[in-house]
Enzyme design. Structure first.
Site, PDB file in Angstrom:
ATOM      1  N   HIS A  35      -5.313  17.934 -37.599  1.00 11.61           N
ATOM      2  CA  HIS A  35      -6.108  19.003 -38.209  1.00 11.61           C
ATOM      3  C   HIS A  35      -6.967  19.626 -37.101  1.00 11.61           C
ATOM      4  O   HIS A  35      -7.609  18.906 -36.331  1.00 11.61           O
ATOM      5  CB  HIS A  35      -7.056  18.445 -39.263  1.00 11.61           C
ATOM      6  CG  HIS A  35      -6.409  18.079 -40.559  1.00 11.61           C
ATOM      7  ND1 HIS A  35      -5.324  17.271 -40.655  1.00 11.61           N
ATOM      8  CD2 HIS A  35      -6.735  18.435 -41.837  1.00 11.61           C
ATOM      9  CE1 HIS A  35      -4.993  17.137 -41.935  1.00 11.61           C
ATOM     10  NE2 HIS A  35      -5.829  17.839 -42.676  1.00 11.61           N
ATOM     11  N   GLU A  42      -9.862  24.238 -38.980  1.00  7.34           N
ATOM     12  CA  GLU A  42     -10.074  24.419 -40.429  1.00  7.34           C
ATOM     13  C   GLU A  42     -11.536  24.864 -40.579  1.00  7.34           C
ATOM     14  O   GLU A  42     -11.809  26.011 -40.890  1.00  7.34           O
ATOM     15  CB  GLU A  42      -9.801  23.108 -41.176  1.00  7.34           C
ATOM     16  CG  GLU A  42     -10.088  23.165 -42.676  1.00  7.34           C
ATOM     17  CD  GLU A  42      -9.967  21.787 -43.364  1.00  7.34           C
ATOM     18  OE1 GLU A  42     -10.006  20.748 -42.672  1.00  7.34           O
ATOM     19  OE2 GLU A  42      -9.879  21.766 -44.611  1.00  7.34           O
TER      20      GLU A  42
HETATM   21  N1  ADE Z   1      -8.558  14.805 -45.663  1.00  7.92           N
HETATM   22  C1  ADE Z   1      -8.022  15.216 -46.809  1.00  7.92           C
HETATM   23  N2  ADE Z   1      -7.995  16.550 -46.863  1.00  7.92           N
HETATM   24  C2  ADE Z   1      -8.540  17.005 -45.715  1.00  7.92           C
HETATM   25  C3  ADE Z   1      -8.780  18.288 -45.173  1.00  7.92           C
HETATM   26  N3  ADE Z   1      -8.477  19.412 -45.817  1.00  7.92           N
HETATM   27  N4  ADE Z   1      -9.363  18.374 -43.963  1.00  7.92           N
HETATM   28  C4  ADE Z   1      -9.679  17.263 -43.305  1.00  7.92           C
HETATM   29  N5  ADE Z   1      -9.466  16.034 -43.763  1.00  7.92           N
HETATM   30  C5  ADE Z   1      -8.897  15.903 -44.960  1.00  7.92           C
HETATM   31 ZN    ZN Z   2      -5.552  18.354 -44.724  1.00  7.37          ZN
END
Ligand code: ADE
Ligand code: ZN
Length: 359
Positions: A217, A220
């Site tokens: 990730h 975000e």
């Molecule tokens: N764990 C579950 N969903 C998540 C997300 N959108 N961003 C980061 N960690 C997560």
């Molecule tokens: Zn995620």
């Protein structure tokens, strides 16, 4: 970093313009697609949370399903994660993980998902005393059952919680090695701000030595710089989310040139206030920049819908998206999956057939 070839392009004989717009929602639901960003713990519906709590004698902080659902008014990523970890506290036994995953696979199959690459968070469970083997055995049994029942292909990706230390991540990886054949890769999730990818360089290097695929990730809630460091320092093959890349035009150009898939999650982004609403999502901008975008549900039980709902609602909100973009997103997802090239070619043929049949 291994680069993918250029974006998939559609066969010349598919007449996208001839597909009437009222037929699009059905096509979006039916078309074969891969889901590459789904946290299995985020597929726990409130009803299942309560029935597992009762089965396991776990006390929840909410008196009812309705009260829990009413708590799903998130202000940011952390406000969601606090409830997500509380929901996962009902998972204790192998059957709990099996039941959770089967419920997801059944919904995914109904949404046209032919391939799911499923994240799981071992530390969410081992920190509560649940052995990692219990988690992996339960999920793996569900994978096999999903293939037998629905013909759904799937793999597991073990994610490290980035709010914990790198030493804890290294221990988690070593503890999971007796089940090495049950997962294909590693990922990085949880609270992004203040926990940059570089914190996990050693554990991702170790995963690379073990032949594991790598994703993370980034971008975000965190800045575009985290996307760059995930690519350069963690050597990831896909970026989960990545929507904030547009804050750095040179990064967008690099992502496009390198063919790095982004696993974008529109309903999640709205629920966690990354964007105010779907009509303001930057998906059309990402696609117009030539980026390798895929659509995904992230934590569908918490964000208002599974994969088909993400497609249908997003297409309804964004007039720039039509049948051609639907084909592109589905083809991108199949080609960005870690499935074998012959398998991906079979799904691509099914995708093309679905579009030819919709004209
Ligand atoms: N764990 C579950 N969903 C998540 C997300 N959108 N961003 C980061 N960690 C997560
Ligand atoms: Zn995620």
């Amino acid at each position: 970093m291994s680069a993918l070839p250029s974006l998939p392009s559609p066969p010349a004989d598919i007449a996208f313009e001839a597909i009437e717009s009222h037929r699009l929602p059905d096509l979006l639901r039916r078309m074969p697609k891969a889901e590459l960003h789904i946290h299995i713990e985020g597929s726990l519906e409130p009803e299942l949370i309560f029935s597992l709590a009762e089965r396991n004698g776990v006390k929840l902080a909410w008196p009812s399903v309705q009260a829990l659902r009413a708590a799903y008014a998130f202000t940011d990523l952390q406000s969601f994660l606090d409830i997500y970890y509380a929901g996962a506290s009902v998972l204790l036994h192998e059957d709990d993980f099996f039941d959770m995953a089967m419920a997801y696979f059944e919904r995914a199959a109904a949404d046209g998902v032919v391939r799911a690459e499923v994240f799981f968070d071992p530390q969410t469970h081992t920190e509560r005393g649940v052995p990692v083997g219990v988690v992996i055995e339960g999920l793996s049994r569900a994978r096999r059952a999903a293939f037998d029942r629905f013909g759904l292909s799937s793999e597991l990706i073990l994610c490290f919680l980035r709010h914990l230390s790198e030493d804890a991540a290294l221990r988690t990886l070593e503890d999971a090695l007796p089940w090495r054949q049950h997962f294909i890769g590693v990922g990085l999730d949880s609270s992004e701000r203040g926990h940059p990818p570089e914190k996990f360089a050693r554990v991702f290097a170790r995963a690379g030595e073990l032949g594991l695929r790598r994703v993370a990730h980034a971008g975000e809630e965190g800045p575009a710089a985290y996307i760059r460091s995930a690519l350069d320092l963690l050597k990831v093959e896909r970026i989960d989310h990545g929507v904030r890349c547009t804050e750095d035009p040179s990064l967008v150009a690099e992502l496009a040139a390198r063919g790095v898939p982004l696993t974008v999650c529109p309903l999640s982004n709205v629920k966690l206030r990354v964007f105010d609403d779907l009509s303001g999502h930057n998906l059309p901008e990402l696609m117009a920049a030539g980026l390798w975008v895929t659509l995904n549900s992230d934590d569908p039980a918490y964000f208002g819908g599974y994969l088909a709902t993400n497609f249908v609602d997003t297409f309804a909100a964004l007039p720039a998206l039509g049948a051609r973009q639907a084909w592109q997103l589905a083809a991108n997802s199949l080609e960005a999956s870690f499935a074998s090239p012959p398998q991906r070619a079979l799904w691509r043929a099914d995708l093309d057939a679905a579009f030819r049949g919709a004209v």
